[in-house]
Design a protein around this motif. Structure first.
Motif, PDB file in Angstrom:
ATOM      1  N   LEU A  46       0.838  -1.199   0.000  1.00  0.00           N
ATOM      2  CA  LEU A  46       0.000   0.000   0.000  1.00  0.00           C
ATOM      3  C   LEU A  46       0.874   1.251   0.000  1.00  0.00           C
ATOM      4  CD1 LEU A  46      -2.849   1.420   0.615  1.00  0.00           C
ATOM      5  CD2 LEU A  46      -2.151   1.284   3.003  1.00  0.00           C
ATOM      6  N   PRO A  47       0.849   2.025  -1.101  1.00  0.00           N
ATOM      7  CA  PRO A  47       1.666   3.238  -1.114  1.00  0.00           C
ATOM      8  C   PRO A  47       1.086   4.257  -0.141  1.00  0.00           C
ATOM      9  CG  PRO A  47       0.356   3.107  -3.107  1.00  0.00           C
ATOM     10  CD  PRO A  47       0.072   1.861  -2.325  1.00  0.00           C
ATOM     11  N   LEU A  74       4.142   0.779   1.822  1.00  0.00           N
ATOM     12  CA  LEU A  74       5.304   1.330   1.130  1.00  0.00           C
ATOM     13  C   LEU A  74       5.323   2.846   1.240  1.00  0.00           C
ATOM     14  CD1 LEU A  74       5.363  -0.691  -2.239  1.00  0.00           C
ATOM     15  CD2 LEU A  74       6.513  -1.226  -0.088  1.00  0.00           C
ATOM     16  N   PRO A  75       6.106   3.397   2.170  1.00  0.00           N
ATOM     17  CA  PRO A  75       6.184   4.855   2.264  1.00  0.00           C
ATOM     18  C   PRO A  75       6.872   5.426   1.026  1.00  0.00           C
ATOM     19  CG  PRO A  75       6.981   3.798   4.260  1.00  0.00           C
ATOM     20  CD  PRO A  75       6.910   2.749   3.215  1.00  0.00           C
ATOM     21  N   ILE A  76       6.195   6.366   0.350  1.00  0.00           N
ATOM     22  CA  ILE A  76       6.805   6.979  -0.830  1.00  0.00           C
ATOM     23  C   ILE A  76       7.029   8.469  -0.619  1.00  0.00           C
ATOM     24  CG2 ILE A  76       5.918   5.285  -2.493  1.00  0.00           C
ATOM     25  CD1 ILE A  76       3.700   7.309  -3.143  1.00  0.00           C
ATOM     26  N   ALA A  77       6.441   9.011   0.430  1.00  0.00           N
ATOM     27  CA  ALA A  77       6.582  10.442   0.662  1.00  0.00           C
ATOM     28  C   ALA A  77       6.320  10.743   2.126  1.00  0.00           C
ATOM     29  CB  ALA A  77       5.607  11.223  -0.222  1.00  0.00           C
ATOM     30  N   VAL A  78       6.611  11.981   2.509  1.00  0.00           N
ATOM     31  CA  VAL A  78       6.299  12.393   3.882  1.00  0.00           C
ATOM     32  C   VAL A  78       5.532  13.706   3.863  1.00  0.00           C
ATOM     33  CG1 VAL A  78       8.287  11.255   4.912  1.00  0.00           C
ATOM     34  CG2 VAL A  78       8.478  13.622   4.130  1.00  0.00           C
ATOM     35  N   ARG A  79       4.771  13.923   4.897  1.00  0.00           N
ATOM     36  CA  ARG A  79       4.097  15.201   5.093  1.00  0.00           C
ATOM     37  C   ARG A  79       4.641  15.838   6.364  1.00  0.00           C
ATOM     38  NH1 ARG A  79      -0.675  15.338   2.049  1.00  0.00           N
ATOM     39  NH2 ARG A  79      -1.603  13.310   1.642  1.00  0.00           N
ATOM     40  N   ASN A  80       4.475  17.169   6.443  1.00  0.00           N
ATOM     41  CA  ASN A  80       4.802  17.912   7.658  1.00  0.00           C
ATOM     42  C   ASN A  80       6.242  17.646   8.149  1.00  0.00           C
ATOM     43  OD1 ASN A  80       2.168  18.902   7.668  1.00  0.00           O
ATOM     44  ND2 ASN A  80       1.431  17.112   8.818  1.00  0.00           N
TER      45      ASN A  80
END
Lengths: 217, 268
Positions: A46-47, A74-80
């Motif tokens: 799960l992206p 599946l971490p593809i990006a980050v927030r904050n």
């Protein structure tokens, strides 16, 4: 002319955000394991984006990403993520989505249940819906329809219709031909003792400051 | 394959038994092997209307309770060889009928008959439930009057929720038969019109039987009214059955009869 080796296409993809309420990896792992058990199909590569808000720049992001991956996320990006996070993001190849407020699924309103009744509701019959009720047919005199939400009758309403029976003040009753014995919204009712000639045709009944309004449409 | 038709109405006195006798007779006259069953246990009338009350030895309840076999209880019609009557018991009550017993009798009848006409008792209780439970089609008998229409609506609701076909997710085919129709009283606004009733019940109209002296005469003589082919009611029943069997016949007896000059002068 040959096609360009690379082309860019804009598009939007729904992306799940993973938020953390604490920094402890063991607690996060336990929660991930529980969620995976609940919905194994969802946790299959799960992206998602990681919300780094509660974490400190000193925390080990690599271990967190690894942990997520082991549970099918599946971490593809980050927030904050603040500027202090940038070296770690570059090292792990994660995109930065900036400061966006993430909506958590808990805040999404639950879809209302809708019951669709096909056919006529005859005298003596009673139909109840815990959400909205849609009747594809008529409601005979002596029949009763009740709903916690709205009521819509695609036919003549001759019986009793009670919407918002659990107290929903904004519930409405709509019908294509109105000749009801009684209508009620959130407990406020009105009887139609005399055959209401005024009310022929399509009608919507609403509750406004304790008064039942019957509007022709 | 035999077809099970229930003649029902909810309300009493609207003409279920007259209709059962007339419909069964008209089906038999057209060559179909037909049996008509009186479900009105304790208030049996069908045998009177069919004129066979003095030939009842065993009845429907005896057969349901396996005290007699079908052959002993079936009464052959006086005039028609392919029409049989299964009379009700006058000394028992409706609780004597059971779902299993009725099903067994119907299954046995299905082997020999084309049409099984079930004359339902009034009301919505056990007796009426037994009569409609196995029905594939229903003729809903209604008078042009609000209480009769309301009760018909109620019985249609029961038909579409408590019959076996409904329990299995299907629908019982409904036909509306408007009886005791008097166009003059409709014109005076004393009776509901055909259109009013059709609009309230939303059931396809099978026929309109005019209010007629011939009906009372036929009942008292024990000769189903369709045998009286000169009478308006007899013809109207004949039309209704023809329509039921798929013929396209225009509805009659809906308008006031224009009185001739002599009738106007001398009355009548």
């Amino acid at each position: 002319m040959t096609a360009a080796a690379v082309s860019l296409k804009a598009g939007s993809v729904a992306l799940t955000t993973l938020s953390f309420s604490q920094r402890d990896l063991t607690a996060i792992e336990a929660e991930l394991a529980r969620k995976q058990q609940e919905a194994p199909a969802l946790f299959c590569r799960l992206p998602c984006a990681l919300d780094l808000e509660p974490l400190q720049p000193g925390d080990d992001l690599a271990s967190l990403v690894e942990l997520c991956q082991s549970y099918g996320v599946l971490p593809i990006a980050v927030r904050n993520a603040g500027p202090d996070w940038q070296p770690q993001l570059q090292a792990l190849g994660l995109a930065d989505l900036g400061r966006q407020p993430a909506k958590t699924s808990h805040h999404q309103t639950k879809a209302r249940q809708v019951k669709i009744h096909r056919g006529n509701i005859r005298s003596g019959q009673q139909v109840f819906s815990d959400g909205d009720l849609i009747v594809l047919g008529m409601v005979s005199a002596g029949a009763e329809i009740l709903a916690a939400g709205d009521i819509h009758v695609y036919g003549t309403l001759r019986g009793r219709a009670l919407a918002g029976v659990k107290g929903e003040q904004n519930a409405v009753i709509g019908c294509q031909q109105f000749d009801a014995e009684l209508v009620a919204i959130a407990g406020q009712y009105r009887l139609f003792d005399e055959a209401p000639k005024q009310a022929e045709g399509a009608v919507v009944v609403t509750l406004d400051a304790g008064n039942l309004n019957i509007t022709h449409v | 394959m035999a077809k099970v038709i229930v003649i029902t109405s909810g309300k009493g006195g609207v003409g279920k038994t007259t209709t059962s006798a007339a419909v069964a007779t008209a089906l038999a006259l057209r060559g179909h092997r037909t049996v008509v069953i009186d479900f009105d246990v304790g208030l049996r009338n069908l045998d009177l209307v069919m004129g066979c009350e003095r030939r009842v030895v065993y009845d429907f309840v005896n057969v349901v309770q396996q005290e007699a076999n079908l052959k002993q209880a079936l009464i052959k019609d006086k005039k028609l060889d392919n029409l049989f009557i299964l009379p009700a018991s006058q000394t028992r009550d409706k609780d004597a009928l059971t779902i299993d017993g009725v099903e067994r009798v119907l299954n046995e009848l299905k082997e020999t008959f084309d049409y099984i006409v079930c004359d339902s008792p009034a009301g919505i209780e056990h007796g009426a439930h037994m009569a409609l439970y196995f029905a594939e089609e229903a003729i809903v008998v209604t008078n042009p009057e609000v209480s009769s229409v309301r009760d018909s609506d109620r019985i249609i609701g029961i038909l579409q929720s408590k019959s076996r076909i409904a329990e299995q997710g299907g629908t019982v085919k409904e036909h509306l038969l408007l009886t005791r129709y008097n166009p003059e009283r409709v014109a005076r606004g004393e009776m509901l019109s055909v259109t009013d009733v059709e609009e309230i019940l939303a059931v396809p109209l099978l026929g309109v039987i005019p209010e007629s002296e011939a009906v009372l005469k036929a009942s008292n003589q024990g000769v189903p009214v369709v045998h009286d082919s000169d009478s308006d009611a007899g013809q109207a029943y004949e039309d209704a059955v023809a329509r039921y069997l798929g013929e396209d016949r225009p509805h009659r007896f809906l308008e006031r009869q224009k009185k001739g000059f002599l009738q106007r002068v001398f009355g009548g």
